[in-house]
Write a protein that holds these residues in place. Structure first.
Motif: not given
Length: 469
Positions: A114-132
Motif C-alpha cells: 500500500r503506497v501513498i504518494h506525497v508531494i512535498n515543498k508545495t508552499d508558495g506553489l500551485n498545488t493543483d499543478m503539482a498534483v497534476a
C-alpha cells in the motif's frame, strides 16, 4: 494483541523525508540538511497517526548508487519497504518528477505494498499543478504538503490511518491473570541468559558475541501460580553503531514486542554502567505506557565501588524513571531471580488495580488544597473530581473547568501525588483532563415575571448603594 504497524518514508535524496519524519514523530531524531544523501541508515521512531501508534522509518534516498555506501543505504531502504505495512512515497514539487522516480514507482507497484504518494515543498506553489504533474507516476491520489511548515499533515495523517491494517482485538481481558513480559536492552546485556534462567532450560542461544539474538523468542513459564508470557528481543544498539540490515530489522520487532507487552524489563549491563542508549530505551517504554522494571545484570562481576557508581548513574541518567523498581541480579548464576519476579508481579498488581472514584477524588482535592493550580489571566482552573480511565499506562481522568490552562509542572505535581498515595511503582501515569458540562447551559431565561421584577429591583438597590459610597 496486534503488532504495531510499520510505515516507511521513501523517495530519492533531498525531497524532505527526514523533515516529514521529524514532523510526524515530533522529534529531531532525523538529521536534516539542504543536501542529498544525509540519511544513510534507517532511522526509526514512534509516532501517533490518526490516533494510532505506529513505528515510522526514515530511509536513505533511492537513486543511482555511486559508491558502496550508497548501495548499502539503498539496500536498507528496500528492506524497510519489505517490512512496512504502508509506504509513503515522497517527491519534490519544486524539482518536478524526474526519471528515477518513475523507476521507484514501478518498483513499489511490483512489491504490492500500500503506497501513498506525497508531494512535498508545495508552499508558495500551485498545488493543483503539482498534483497534476504527480499523476504521471500512476500512484493514484497525491497529497500536497509542506513538511517544514506542517501544511497538509492533517489530511495526510487521516489518509495514513485509513490505509493502515485494522487493529486486532486485544486479548488482554482474556489473560488478565497472565503477565506479558518483554526483555529489552543493548546487545550482550544478558537478556537471553536471563530468559533461560527464568525458563530453567536452554531456550535461547546465549553467547558472549553481541547480536546473537535476531528474532524475538517467545516462551511461557509458570512460577508460583503466575503464568508469564516472555519475549526475549534482539539487542538495540545506538544507530551510528549499527551496521547490519538484519540488526535494524530486529530493532523494529523489539519495539513491536514492547507495545504488545504489559511489563518491560530493561536489562542493563552493570559492567558497562548506564548508557545513553539505556536511557533512550527506558524513555520509549514509558512513552508506550508499559510497566517498567530496571534490571542491573552481571552484578556479581563488579566490586562494591563499581556497584555504588552504577546505582549513582541510575539515579542520574534515569531520573525520569525513578518510579521504576531496580533489581540487581546475575542471570548467569541465578541470583536475584526471586526479587525480579516479585518486582514484576508487584508492578502488574499495581497497574491492574481498580482505584475508586472517591479515593482518587480525595487525593485530588487534598493536592489542590495544599497547592492550588496557578491562575492565568486572573482565572484559575477548577479541578472537581477524578476517576480511573485505563491500565498500562494508568489513566486518571480529571473533570473540571478551564483544565486546558493546567501547566505541565502542575500536572507532574498531581501525578506525583497520585503515585505517592497509591504506591504506583513501575507504572506510568497519564492524566486526562475533561471539561465539566455546565448544568445551566442551554436552559435560557426560565424565571417567572415576578422573579424578573424582583431581580431588577435588587440591581437598582445595589446601584444606589454604590453611588452613595
Amino acid at each position: 494483541m496486534s503488532s504495531l504497524p510499520v510505515v516507511a518514508i521513501v523517495g530519492r535524496p533531498n525531497v524532505g523525508k527526514s523533515t516529514l519524519f521529524n514532523a510526524l514523530t515530533r522529534t529531531r531524531d532525523a538529521l536534516v540538511a539542504d543536501m542529498p544523501g544525509v540519511t544513510r541508515d534507517r532511522i526509526y521512531g514512534r509516532a501517533t497517526v490518526d490516533g494510532r501508534p505506529v513505528i515510522l522509518i526514515d530511509t536513505g534516498g533511492l537513486d543511482q548508487a555511486s559508491d558502496e555506501v550508497e548501495t548499502g543505504a539503498q539496500s536498507q531502504t528496500r528492506q524497510a519497504i519489505a517490512e512496512a505495512d504502508l509506504v509513503v512515497f515522497m517527491t519534490d514539487a519544486r524539482a518536478g518528477i524526474v526519471p528515477v522516480e518513475h523507476e521507484i514507482a514501478a518498483e513499489l507497484r511490483e512489491g504490492g505494498k500500500r503506497v501513498i504518494h506525497v508531494i512535498n515543498k508545495t508552499d508558495g506553489l500551485n498545488t493543483d499543478m503539482a498534483v497534476a504533474e504527480g499523476a504521471e507516476l500512476g500512484m493514484g491520489r497525491s497529497f500536497p504538503i509542506a513538511a517544514s511548515h506542517r501544511h497538509g499533515l492533517g489530511q495526510l495523517d487521516r489518509e495514513i490511518g485509513e490505509l493502515l491494517p485494522q487493529a486486532g482485538a486485544s486479548d488482554e481481558q482474556e489473560v488478565d491473570a497472565d503477565i506479558h513480559l518483554a526483555l529489552i536492552g543493548r546487545p550482550n546485556a544478558g537478556k537471553s541468559t536471563l530468559l533461560n534462567r527464568l525458563l530453567g532450560e536452554q531456550r535461547a542461544l546465549a553467547t558472549p558475541i553481541p547480536g546473537t539474538t535476531r528474532d524475538p523468542i517467545h516462551a511461557v513459564v509458570e512460577r508460583d501460580g503466575t503464568t508469564f508470557h516472555l519475549v526475549d528481543t534482539a539487542g538495540i544498539r545506538r544507530r551510528r553503531g549499527s551496521h547490519e540490515g538484519v540488526e535494524r530489522f530486529s530493532t523494529i520487532k523489539a519495539l513491536q514486542a514492547v507495545e504488545k507487552a504489559r511489563i518491560v524489563c530493561l536489562v542493563c549491563d552493570s559492567t558497562e554502567g548506564i548508557t545513553e542508549q539505556d536511557a533512550r530505551l527506558a524513555g520509549h517504554v514509558i512513552e508506550a505506557g508499559r510497566g517498567l522494571v530496571l534490571v542491573l545484570n552481571k552484578w556479581d562481576a563488579i566490586d562494591s565501588d563499581k556497584r555504588r557508581a552504577v546505582l549513582s548513574e541510575v539515579a542520574e541518567r534515569l531520573d525520569f524513571a525513578r518510579f521504576a523498581p531496580v533489581v540487581t541480579l546475575s542471570a548467569l548464576h541465578g541470583s536475584g531471580l526471586g526479587e525480579l519476579t516479585d518486582a514484576v508481579e508487584h508492578v502488574n498488581e499495581v497497574g491492574m488495580a481498580e482505584l475508586s472514584t472517591s479515593a482518587l477524588t480525595r487525593v485530588l482535592r487534598r493536592a489542590v488544597e495544599a497547592h492550588p493550580p496557578p491562575s492565568i489571566r486572573r482565572l484559575s482552573p477548577k479541578l472537581r473530581y477524578a476517576h480511573g480511565g485505563g491500565h498500562f499506562p494508568y489513566r486518571v481522568v480529571i473533570h473540571g473547568n478551564r483544565t486546558e490552562h493546567v501547566p505541565d509542572q502542575y500536572r507532574r505535581y498531581l501525578v506525583n501525588s497520585f503515585r505517592k498515595q497509591f504506591d504506583l511503582t513501575g507504572v506510568p501515569v497519564r492524566l486526562v483532563f475533561r471539561e465539566s458540562d455546565n448544568p445551566y447551559a442551554g436552559r435560557g431565561n426560565r424565571l417567572t415575571p415576578r422573579q424578573v421584577q424582583k431581580r431588577k429591583r435588587l440591581k437598582k438597590f445595589v446601584r444606589r448603594k454604590q453611588r452613595k459610597r
